[in-house]
Design a protein around this motif. Sequence first.
Motif, mmCIF file in Angstrom:
data_model
loop_
_atom_site.group_PDB
_atom_site.id
_atom_site.type_symbol
_atom_site.label_atom_id
_atom_site.label_comp_id
_atom_site.label_asym_id
_atom_site.label_seq_id
_atom_site.Cartn_x
_atom_site.Cartn_y
_atom_site.Cartn_z
ATOM 1 N N THR A 66 0.859 -1.184 0.000
ATOM 2 C CA THR A 66 0.000 0.000 0.000
ATOM 3 C C THR A 66 0.896 1.235 0.000
ATOM 4 N N LYS A 67 0.268 2.385 0.058
ATOM 5 C CA LYS A 67 1.037 3.633 0.157
ATOM 6 C C LYS A 67 1.828 3.691 1.454
ATOM 7 N N ASN A 68 1.446 2.886 2.446
ATOM 8 C CA ASN A 68 2.157 2.872 3.731
ATOM 9 C C ASN A 68 3.459 2.082 3.677
ATOM 10 N N THR A 69 3.599 1.216 2.689
ATOM 11 C CA THR A 69 4.737 0.296 2.634
ATOM 12 C C THR A 69 6.072 1.022 2.607
ATOM 13 N N LYS A 70 6.170 2.070 1.828
ATOM 14 C CA LYS A 70 7.455 2.767 1.653
ATOM 15 C C LYS A 70 8.028 3.286 2.973
ATOM 16 N N GLN A 71 7.169 3.610 3.941
ATOM 17 C CA GLN A 71 7.637 4.115 5.236
ATOM 18 C C GLN A 71 7.609 3.052 6.328
ATOM 19 N N ALA A 72 7.261 1.832 5.985
ATOM 20 C CA ALA A 72 7.117 0.767 6.986
ATOM 21 C C ALA A 72 8.447 0.027 7.147
ATOM 22 N N ASP A 73 9.293 0.539 8.022
ATOM 23 C CA ASP A 73 10.634 -0.026 8.191
ATOM 24 C C ASP A 73 10.606 -1.516 8.510
ATOM 25 N N GLY A 74 9.686 -1.946 9.363
ATOM 26 C CA GLY A 74 9.600 -3.353 9.725
ATOM 27 C C GLY A 74 9.231 -4.208 8.531
ATOM 28 N N GLN A 75 8.239 -3.784 7.779
ATOM 29 C CA GLN A 75 7.821 -4.540 6.598
ATOM 30 C C GLN A 75 8.940 -4.596 5.572
ATOM 31 N N LEU A 76 9.603 -3.488 5.345
ATOM 32 C CA LEU A 76 10.691 -3.472 4.369
ATOM 33 C C LEU A 76 11.817 -4.407 4.801
#
Length: 127
Positions: A66-76
């Motif tokens: 989602t648009k949140n992925t780029k800022q989601a350090d844990g997910q990345l």
Amino acid sequence: MTKKRIFISFAMEDKTLRDFLVGQGRNDKSPFEFVDMSVKKPWDSAWKTNCRTRIKGCDGVIAIVTKNTKQADGQLWEIKCARQEGVPVRGIWGNADNKTSNLPDELKGVKVVYWNWENISSWIKKL
């Protein structure tokens, strides 16, 4: 059908989408089955070690994008970890409103598909 162990990677802001995916997998009419191995809450300072162990024990990783992925350090980090460990990763768009053309580097080379039974099922069956 043998259940596959799937780690679901998601931004904490998208927890509801993870819940929907898990529920969809449990639906009697769903053409796919999996055991959800995602991290539901943050671990202590050793979370990366625990998370890596969990990811290594999975057949694949579904990343809800989602648009949140780029800022989601844990997910990345989870996506990067899966790729380092050779665990297959498939991205699925959280929904049409969240589709972004600017994917983070961690998703370069990862196929991101629309969220539907056929796309998820065919990928899980290939694992």
